[in-house]
Design a protein around this motif. Structure first.
Motif, short mmCIF file in Angstrom:
data_model
loop_
_atom_site.label_atom_id
_atom_site.label_comp_id
_atom_site.label_asym_id
_atom_site.label_seq_id
_atom_site.Cartn_x
_atom_site.Cartn_y
_atom_site.Cartn_z
N PHE A 67 0.85 -1.20 0.00
CA PHE A 67 0.00 0.00 0.00
C PHE A 67 0.88 1.24 0.00
O PHE A 67 1.97 1.26 0.58
CB PHE A 67 -0.88 0.03 1.24
CG PHE A 67 -1.98 -0.99 1.28
CD1 PHE A 67 -2.02 -2.06 0.39
CD2 PHE A 67 -2.98 -0.91 2.25
CE1 PHE A 67 -3.03 -3.01 0.44
CE2 PHE A 67 -3.99 -1.84 2.32
CZ PHE A 67 -4.02 -2.90 1.41
N THR A 68 0.36 2.31 -0.63
CA THR A 68 1.05 3.59 -0.65
C THR A 68 0.06 4.71 -0.36
O THR A 68 -0.95 4.83 -1.07
CB THR A 68 1.73 3.85 -2.00
OG1 THR A 68 2.62 2.77 -2.31
CG2 THR A 68 2.50 5.16 -1.97
N ILE A 69 0.35 5.50 0.65
CA ILE A 69 -0.48 6.66 0.96
C ILE A 69 0.16 7.90 0.35
O ILE A 69 1.39 8.04 0.35
CB ILE A 69 -0.66 6.82 2.49
CG1 ILE A 69 -1.68 7.91 2.81
CG2 ILE A 69 0.67 7.09 3.19
CD1 ILE A 69 -2.06 7.98 4.30
N SER A 70 -0.67 8.78 -0.18
CA SER A 70 -0.18 10.03 -0.74
C SER A 70 -1.26 11.09 -0.59
O SER A 70 -2.39 10.78 -0.21
CB SER A 70 0.20 9.85 -2.22
OG SER A 70 -0.95 9.48 -2.99
N ARG A 71 -0.90 12.32 -0.87
CA ARG A 71 -1.88 13.40 -0.74
C ARG A 71 -1.60 14.48 -1.78
O ARG A 71 -0.46 14.66 -2.23
CB ARG A 71 -1.85 14.00 0.66
CG ARG A 71 -0.57 14.70 1.03
CD ARG A 71 -0.56 15.07 2.53
NE ARG A 71 -1.61 16.03 2.85
CZ ARG A 71 -2.09 16.21 4.08
NH1 ARG A 71 -1.63 15.47 5.08
NH2 ARG A 71 -3.02 17.12 4.31
N ASP A 72 -2.67 15.20 -2.12
CA ASP A 72 -2.57 16.35 -3.00
C ASP A 72 -3.24 17.51 -2.28
O ASP A 72 -4.48 17.59 -2.24
CB ASP A 72 -3.27 16.05 -4.33
CG ASP A 72 -3.10 17.16 -5.35
OD1 ASP A 72 -2.83 18.31 -4.95
OD2 ASP A 72 -3.26 16.89 -6.55
N ASN A 73 -2.45 18.37 -1.70
CA ASN A 73 -3.02 19.46 -0.91
C ASN A 73 -3.78 20.47 -1.77
O ASN A 73 -4.67 21.15 -1.28
CB ASN A 73 -1.92 20.17 -0.12
CG ASN A 73 -1.43 19.33 1.05
OD1 ASN A 73 -2.09 18.38 1.48
ND2 ASN A 73 -0.26 19.68 1.58
N ALA A 74 -3.44 20.55 -3.04
CA ALA A 74 -4.17 21.45 -3.93
C ALA A 74 -5.59 20.96 -4.18
O ALA A 74 -6.49 21.75 -4.48
CB ALA A 74 -3.43 21.60 -5.25
N LYS A 75 -5.78 19.65 -4.05
CA LYS A 75 -7.10 19.05 -4.28
C LYS A 75 -7.78 18.63 -2.98
O LYS A 75 -8.86 18.04 -3.01
CB LYS A 75 -6.97 17.84 -5.20
CG LYS A 75 -6.50 18.19 -6.61
CD LYS A 75 -6.45 16.95 -7.49
CE LYS A 75 -6.03 17.31 -8.91
NZ LYS A 75 -5.96 16.10 -9.79
N ASN A 76 -7.13 18.91 -1.84
CA ASN A 76 -7.69 18.52 -0.54
C ASN A 76 -8.05 17.04 -0.50
O ASN A 76 -9.11 16.65 0.02
CB ASN A 76 -8.93 19.35 -0.21
CG ASN A 76 -8.61 20.79 0.16
OD1 ASN A 76 -7.44 21.17 0.18
ND2 ASN A 76 -9.62 21.58 0.40
N THR A 77 -7.16 16.22 -1.02
CA THR A 77 -7.46 14.79 -1.16
C THR A 77 -6.27 13.96 -0.72
O THR A 77 -5.11 14.28 -1.03
CB THR A 77 -7.83 14.46 -2.61
OG1 THR A 77 -8.97 15.25 -3.00
CG2 THR A 77 -8.17 12.99 -2.76
N VAL A 78 -6.58 12.88 -0.02
CA VAL A 78 -5.57 11.88 0.34
C VAL A 78 -5.94 10.58 -0.36
O VAL A 78 -7.13 10.28 -0.55
CB VAL A 78 -5.48 11.71 1.87
CG1 VAL A 78 -6.78 11.20 2.46
CG2 VAL A 78 -4.32 10.80 2.25
N TYR A 79 -4.92 9.83 -0.75
CA TYR A 79 -5.12 8.60 -1.52
C TYR A 79 -4.51 7.41 -0.80
O TYR A 79 -3.57 7.55 -0.01
CB TYR A 79 -4.47 8.72 -2.89
CG TYR A 79 -4.92 9.92 -3.69
CD1 TYR A 79 -4.18 11.10 -3.70
CD2 TYR A 79 -6.10 9.89 -4.43
CE1 TYR A 79 -4.58 12.21 -4.43
CE2 TYR A 79 -6.51 10.99 -5.16
CZ TYR A 79 -5.76 12.14 -5.15
OH TYR A 79 -6.17 13.23 -5.87
N LEU A 80 -5.03 6.23 -1.12
CA LEU A 80 -4.41 4.99 -0.67
C LEU A 80 -4.38 4.04 -1.86
O LEU A 80 -5.42 3.54 -2.29
CB LEU A 80 -5.19 4.36 0.49
CG LEU A 80 -4.53 3.13 1.09
CD1 LEU A 80 -3.22 3.53 1.82
CD2 LEU A 80 -5.46 2.42 2.07
N GLN A 81 -3.20 3.87 -2.43
CA GLN A 81 -3.01 2.92 -3.52
C GLN A 81 -2.75 1.55 -2.91
O GLN A 81 -1.80 1.39 -2.12
CB GLN A 81 -1.82 3.35 -4.39
CG GLN A 81 -1.49 2.38 -5.50
CD GLN A 81 -2.57 2.29 -6.56
OE1 GLN A 81 -3.14 3.31 -6.94
NE2 GLN A 81 -2.87 1.09 -7.02
#
Length: 123
Positions: A67-81
């Motif tokens: 699993f990989t967690i990441s975020r895009d602060n410009a989109k106010n979104t966090v992801y979990l691949q």
């Protein structure tokens, strides 16, 4: 504050899914973010967390390397691949916003929670 998780579904073992969590009502870039999961008849458990900048992340041993967690602060979104999924990954996955910009394992450090998205991995 609203945290809207999406991206769950049914996948075969070995497959992949990407979860997203869109945040609103808070200054997203000021908060560390986490993913947790709860399987039927089990306690909710920590999966992954990331600090405000995206520069530091931490994973549960059971998902490290998959699993990989990441975020895009410009989109106010966090992801979990989630890659190489296993049947034991089946659970409702929820995102949470921490009370500070750091990353945390303990649920007690998270102030805001989303409603969760179901992930089901078939064998």
């Amino acid at each position: 504050v609203q945290l809207q998780a999406s991206g769950g579904g049914l996948v075969q073992a070995g497959g992949s899914l990407r979860l997203s969590c869109a945040a609103s009502g808070l200054t997203f870039s000021s908060h560390g973010m986490g993913w947790f999961r709860q399987a039927p008849e089990r306690e909710r458990e920590f999966v992954a967390s990331i600090d405000w900048s995206g520069g530091i992340s931490y994973y549960a041993d059971s998902v490290t390397g998959r699993f990989t967690i990441s975020r895009d602060n410009a989109k106010n979104t966090v992801y979990l691949q989630m890659d190489n999924l296993k049947p034991e990954d089946t659970a409702v996955y929820s995102c949470a916003a921490a009370r500070t910009g750091s990353w945390y394992i303990s649920e007690t450090n998270y102030d805001y929670w989303g409603q969760g998205t179901q992930v089901t991995v078939s064998s």
